[in-house]
Design an enzyme around this catalytic site. Structure first.
Site, PDB file in Angstrom:
ATOM      1  N   TYR A  67       7.056 -13.543 -11.405  1.00  8.40           N
ATOM      2  CA  TYR A  67       8.176 -12.721 -11.974  1.00  8.40           C
ATOM      3  C   TYR A  67       8.827 -11.530 -11.364  1.00  8.40           C
ATOM      4  CZ  TYR A  67       7.954 -15.674 -16.150  1.00  8.40           C
ATOM      5  OH  TYR A  67       8.194 -16.712 -17.029  1.00  8.40           O
ATOM      6  N   ARG A  70      11.151 -13.135  -9.151  1.00  4.65           N
ATOM      7  CA  ARG A  70      12.385 -13.665  -9.613  1.00  4.65           C
ATOM      8  C   ARG A  70      13.188 -12.210  -9.919  1.00  4.65           C
ATOM      9  NH1 ARG A  70      10.836 -17.090 -14.790  1.00  4.65           N
ATOM     10  NH2 ARG A  70      13.268 -17.017 -14.952  1.00  4.65           N
ATOM     11  N   HIS A 119      15.430 -16.078 -25.339  1.00  2.00           N
ATOM     12  CA  HIS A 119      14.136 -16.084 -24.733  1.00  2.00           C
ATOM     13  C   HIS A 119      13.753 -15.147 -23.929  1.00  2.00           C
ATOM     14  CE1 HIS A 119      15.145 -20.965 -24.029  1.00  2.00           C
ATOM     15  NE2 HIS A 119      14.728 -20.688 -25.329  1.00  2.00           N
ATOM     16  N   CYS A 147      -1.493  -1.562 -19.652  1.00  2.00           N
ATOM     17  CA  CYS A 147      -0.711  -0.944 -20.717  1.00  2.00           C
ATOM     18  C   CYS A 147      -1.568   0.656 -20.981  1.00  2.00           C
ATOM     19  CB  CYS A 147      -0.912  -1.534 -22.150  1.00  2.00           C
ATOM     20  SG  CYS A 147      -0.696  -0.522 -23.737  1.00  2.00           S
ATOM     21  N   CYS A 150      -3.544   0.797 -24.429  1.00  2.00           N
ATOM     22  CA  CYS A 150      -4.711   0.003 -24.749  1.00  2.00           C
ATOM     23  C   CYS A 150      -5.520  -0.570 -23.750  1.00  2.00           C
ATOM     24  CB  CYS A 150      -4.279  -1.011 -25.932  1.00  2.00           C
ATOM     25  SG  CYS A 150      -3.571  -2.586 -25.230  1.00  2.00           S
ATOM     26  N   THR A 188      24.351 -25.398 -20.147  1.00  2.00           N
ATOM     27  CA  THR A 188      22.945 -25.792 -20.422  1.00  2.00           C
ATOM     28  C   THR A 188      22.625 -27.261 -20.514  1.00  2.00           C
ATOM     29  OG1 THR A 188      21.185 -25.391 -22.173  1.00  2.00           O
ATOM     30  CG2 THR A 188      23.392 -25.450 -22.960  1.00  2.00           C
ATOM     31  N   ASN A 213      30.271 -27.789 -18.657  1.00  2.00           N
ATOM     32  CA  ASN A 213      29.094 -28.012 -17.917  1.00  2.00           C
ATOM     33  C   ASN A 213      29.608 -28.942 -16.595  1.00  2.00           C
ATOM     34  OD1 ASN A 213      26.644 -29.049 -16.880  1.00  2.00           O
ATOM     35  ND2 ASN A 213      25.631 -28.369 -18.702  1.00  2.00           N
TER      36      ASN A 213
HETATM   37  C1  BV8 Z   1       8.295 -23.638 -28.936  1.00  2.00           C
HETATM   38  C2  BV8 Z   1      11.867 -18.139 -20.516  1.00  2.00           C
HETATM   39  C3  BV8 Z   1       6.854 -23.802 -30.482  1.00  2.00           C
HETATM   40  C4  BV8 Z   1      10.833 -18.110 -19.486  1.00  2.00           C
HETATM   41  C5  BV8 Z   1      12.199 -20.287 -21.082  1.00  2.00           C
HETATM   42  C6  BV8 Z   1       8.594 -32.230 -26.146  1.00  2.00           C
HETATM   43  C7  BV8 Z   1       9.879 -32.521 -26.579  1.00  2.00           C
HETATM   44  C8  BV8 Z   1      10.495 -31.334 -27.171  1.00  2.00           C
HETATM   45  C9  BV8 Z   1      10.211 -30.286 -27.123  1.00  2.00           C
HETATM   46  C10 BV8 Z   1       9.154 -29.839 -26.560  1.00  2.00           C
HETATM   47  C11 BV8 Z   1       8.045 -31.006 -26.090  1.00  2.00           C
HETATM   48  N1  BV8 Z   1       7.159 -30.205 -25.700  1.00  2.00           N
HETATM   49  C12 BV8 Z   1       7.223 -29.164 -25.687  1.00  2.00           C
HETATM   50  C13 BV8 Z   1       8.247 -28.808 -26.261  1.00  2.00           C
HETATM   51  C14 BV8 Z   1       8.907 -27.378 -26.705  1.00  2.00           C
HETATM   52  C15 BV8 Z   1       9.196 -26.797 -25.453  1.00  2.00           C
HETATM   53  C16 BV8 Z   1      10.476 -27.480 -24.738  1.00  2.00           C
HETATM   54  O1  BV8 Z   1      11.467 -27.567 -25.096  1.00  2.00           O
HETATM   55  N2  BV8 Z   1       9.975 -28.001 -23.748  1.00  2.00           N
HETATM   56  C17 BV8 Z   1      10.992 -28.953 -22.686  1.00  2.00           C
HETATM   57  C18 BV8 Z   1      11.007 -28.553 -21.434  1.00  2.00           C
HETATM   58  C19 BV8 Z   1      11.007 -30.153 -23.118  1.00  2.00           C
HETATM   59  N3  BV8 Z   1       9.839 -25.671 -26.038  1.00  2.00           N
HETATM   60  C20 BV8 Z   1       9.182 -24.399 -26.024  1.00  2.00           C
HETATM   61  O2  BV8 Z   1       7.953 -24.335 -25.746  1.00  2.00           O
HETATM   62  C21 BV8 Z   1       9.900 -23.243 -26.977  1.00  2.00           C
HETATM   63  N4  BV8 Z   1       8.642 -22.842 -28.023  1.00  2.00           N
HETATM   64  O3  BV8 Z   1       8.684 -24.674 -29.049  1.00  2.00           O
HETATM   65  O4  BV8 Z   1       7.306 -22.967 -29.609  1.00  2.00           O
HETATM   66  C22 BV8 Z   1       6.038 -22.902 -31.452  1.00  2.00           C
HETATM   67  C23 BV8 Z   1       6.373 -22.648 -32.925  1.00  2.00           C
HETATM   68  C24 BV8 Z   1       5.680 -21.838 -33.378  1.00  2.00           C
HETATM   69  C25 BV8 Z   1       4.408 -21.007 -32.967  1.00  2.00           C
HETATM   70  C26 BV8 Z   1       4.266 -21.303 -31.504  1.00  2.00           C
HETATM   71  C27 BV8 Z   1       4.774 -22.409 -30.785  1.00  2.00           C
HETATM   72  C28 BV8 Z   1      10.004 -22.091 -26.009  1.00  2.00           C
HETATM   73  C29 BV8 Z   1      11.198 -22.459 -24.987  1.00  2.00           C
HETATM   74  C30 BV8 Z   1      11.278 -21.413 -24.213  1.00  2.00           C
HETATM   75  C31 BV8 Z   1      10.958 -21.348 -22.658  1.00  2.00           C
HETATM   76  N5  BV8 Z   1      11.364 -20.135 -21.738  1.00  2.00           N
HETATM   77  N6  BV8 Z   1      12.615 -19.211 -20.546  1.00  2.00           N
HETATM   78  C32 BV8 Z   1      11.312 -17.910 -17.959  1.00  2.00           C
HETATM   79  O5  BV8 Z   1      12.741 -18.227 -17.682  1.00  2.00           O
HETATM   80  O6  BV8 Z   1      10.571 -17.824 -16.943  1.00  2.00           O
HETATM   81  S1  BV8 Z   1      13.370 -21.668 -21.006  1.00  2.00           S
HETATM   82  C33 BV8 Z   1      14.034 -21.686 -19.415  1.00  2.00           C
HETATM   83  O7  BV8 Z   1      14.532 -23.058 -19.116  1.00  2.00           O
HETATM   84  C34 BV8 Z   1      15.402 -20.870 -19.310  1.00  2.00           C
HETATM   85  O8  BV8 Z   1      15.184 -19.714 -19.937  1.00  2.00           O
HETATM   86  C35 BV8 Z   1      16.309 -21.810 -19.955  1.00  2.00           C
HETATM   87  O9  BV8 Z   1      16.492 -21.552 -21.146  1.00  2.00           O
HETATM   88  C36 BV8 Z   1      15.703 -23.101 -19.902  1.00  2.00           C
HETATM   89  C37 BV8 Z   1      16.590 -23.926 -18.804  1.00  2.00           C
HETATM   90  O10 BV8 Z   1      17.621 -24.573 -19.570  1.00  2.00           O
HETATM   91  P1  BV8 Z   1      19.051 -24.246 -18.971  1.00  2.00           P
HETATM   92  O11 BV8 Z   1      19.373 -22.900 -19.296  1.00  2.00           O
HETATM   93  O12 BV8 Z   1      19.870 -25.332 -19.771  1.00  2.00           O
HETATM   94  O13 BV8 Z   1      18.933 -24.635 -17.522  1.00  2.00           O
HETATM   95  P2  BV8 Z   1      19.003 -26.027 -16.811  1.00  2.00           P
HETATM   96  O14 BV8 Z   1      18.484 -25.473 -15.340  1.00  2.00           O
HETATM   97  O15 BV8 Z   1      18.067 -26.841 -17.655  1.00  2.00           O
HETATM   98  O16 BV8 Z   1      20.414 -26.428 -16.873  1.00  2.00           O
HETATM   99  C38 BV8 Z   1      21.542 -25.720 -16.197  1.00  2.00           C
HETATM  100  C39 BV8 Z   1      22.918 -26.460 -16.667  1.00  2.00           C
HETATM  101  O17 BV8 Z   1      23.823 -25.925 -16.432  1.00  2.00           O
HETATM  102  C40 BV8 Z   1      22.818 -27.718 -15.903  1.00  2.00           C
HETATM  103  O18 BV8 Z   1      23.195 -28.763 -17.207  1.00  2.00           O
HETATM  104  C41 BV8 Z   1      23.991 -27.845 -15.125  1.00  2.00           C
HETATM  105  O19 BV8 Z   1      24.438 -29.035 -14.994  1.00  2.00           O
HETATM  106  C42 BV8 Z   1      24.754 -26.812 -15.690  1.00  2.00           C
HETATM  107  N7  BV8 Z   1      25.450 -26.091 -14.310  1.00  2.00           N
HETATM  108  C43 BV8 Z   1      25.204 -25.703 -13.212  1.00  2.00           C
HETATM  109  N8  BV8 Z   1      25.921 -24.917 -12.597  1.00  2.00           N
HETATM  110  C44 BV8 Z   1      26.913 -24.812 -13.561  1.00  2.00           C
HETATM  111  C45 BV8 Z   1      26.487 -25.605 -14.825  1.00  2.00           C
HETATM  112  N9  BV8 Z   1      27.457 -25.680 -15.990  1.00  2.00           N
HETATM  113  C46 BV8 Z   1      28.798 -24.686 -15.781  1.00  2.00           C
HETATM  114  N10 BV8 Z   1      28.798 -24.266 -14.442  1.00  2.00           N
HETATM  115  C47 BV8 Z   1      28.362 -23.906 -13.355  1.00  2.00           C
HETATM  116  N11 BV8 Z   1      28.569 -23.493 -12.223  1.00  2.00           N
HETATM  117 ZN    ZN Z   2      -1.341  -2.394 -25.121  1.00  2.00          ZN
END
Ligand code: BV8
Ligand code: ZN
Length: 246
Positions: A67, A70, A119, A147, A150, A188, A213
């Site tokens: 991080y 990043r 997120h 921290c 704590c 996205t 997109n």
């Molecule tokens: C949760 C922070 C439950 C961290 C991020 C199986 C099936 C379905 C779901 C799941 C599964 N197994 C697990 C899950 C759930 C999981 C999930 O969705 N997994 C996916 C991978 C299958 N989700 C989770 O775990 C979420 N939590 O479900 O919790 C729960 C409930 C109660 C109690 C406990 C638990 C949490 C998800 C959040 C993860 N954190 N970010 C960090 O960044 O370090 S997500 C991270 O990936 C990014 O922040 C971003 O949000 C995401 C990537 O997605 P995009 O933004 O769409 O980016 P990507 O690169 O994919 O696409 C870019 C797009 O832009 C492309 O389409 C491209 O064509 C386009 N593009 C490129 N250039 C341009 C453009 N468009 C226009 N103009 C341009 N110039």
């Molecule tokens: Zn603390």
């Protein structure tokens, strides 16, 4: 850039617009999208494998350093015309909500009023024990900073895979998706849940869904208008066509 007359017409009369953005919107500010291959030391890792509580528990220092790397990559990166065009749109429509999956903080530079960071934000950090959020920490140690209250390990204030989204933000996002009459899905892949479900929620409530997109996505078959191209080019042209040239 030419847009369908029907699209211009529905935007001109729109009352409640909700926008969901992903990594593609930041791409034109020079930030790689989440799925782009990582470079250098980090090329051996998949982001999804690093962005998890298990990875942090296993090796806090590796994740903390990822991080830091990043955050350094984001330093000096500025919003692009796509970010600014969304702020112009917010001025033209009576009700506007901007939901972002991005953690880079770029939308926070151009907007604050209606922004939902689903997120989290990589520029803030929280204690992994008492959850205190801090915006400054000791960068000089070779260890993961702790921290001051704590002594828990500090961690990035973002939502990792397998972690629940922040309740307030997610509830606000669901409400904004359900109540809008226009829903934009911009830069996205629609692969990450539950953020990706917001567009379907809007669609199922009868909202007009517009996708911007550079390539088709899982959502594309469901949308009313699919604008293929760069968000930093399409958004300013669309705002001009709908509101600036009336
Ligand atoms: C949760 C922070 C439950 C961290 C991020 C199986 C099936 C379905 C779901 C799941 C599964 N197994 C697990 C899950 C759930 C999981 C999930 O969705 N997994 C996916 C991978 C299958 N989700 C989770 O775990 C979420 N939590 O479900 O919790 C729960 C409930 C109660 C109690 C406990 C638990 C949490 C998800 C959040 C993860 N954190 N970010 C960090 O960044 O370090 S997500 C991270 O990936 C990014 O922040 C971003 O949000 C995401 C990537 O997605 P995009 O933004 O769409 O980016 P990507 O690169 O994919 O696409 C870019 C797009 O832009 C492309 O389409 C491209 O064509 C386009 N593009 C490129 N250039 C341009 C453009 N468009 C226009 N103009 C341009 N110039
Ligand atoms: Zn603390």
């Amino acid at each position: 850039m030419k847009f369908p007359d029907k699209l211009i017409e529905v935007l001109r009369i729109s009352k409640r617009v909700t926008v969901l953005t992903g990594a593609g919107v930041s791409q034109e500010s020079g930030l790689r999208t989440f799925r782009d291959v990582q470079t250098g030391l980090w090329s051996q890792y998949k982001p999804q494998d690093l962005a998890s509580p298990e990875a942090f528990h296993r090796n806090p220092k590796l994740i903390w350093d990822w991080y830091t790397w990043r955050r350094e990559a984001i330093k000096g990166v500025r919003p692009n015309p796509g970010h600014f065009a969304l702020e112009q749109m917010a001025l033209y429509v009576p009700s506007f909500s901007l939901i972002t999956q991005n953690v880079d903080g770029l939308h926070r530079i151009t907007s604050n009023l209606h922004l939902i960071e689903l997120h989290g934000n990589i520029n803030t950090v929280r204690c992994s024990e008492c959850c205190r959020v801090v915006d400054e920490w000791d960068n000089d140690t070779s260890e993961v900073p702790r921290c001051r209250v704590c002594d828990g390990l500090l961690r990035p204030n973002v939502v990792w895979f397998g972690e629940a989204l922040p309740q307030y933000e997610f509830e606000a996002a669901v409400k904004a998706a359900r109540e809008c009459n226009i829903f934009f899905s911009i830069g996205t892949s629609g692969e990450v849940q539950p953020a990706a479900s917001l567009a379907y929620g809007a669609h199922n409530r009868g909202a007009i869904v517009i996708e911007i997109n550079t390539e088709p996505t899982l959502l594309s078959p469901k949308v009313d208008f699919s604008l293929q191209g760069k968000s930093g080019e399409i958004l300013p042209a669309l705002v001009d066509a709908v509101w600036n040239n009336v």
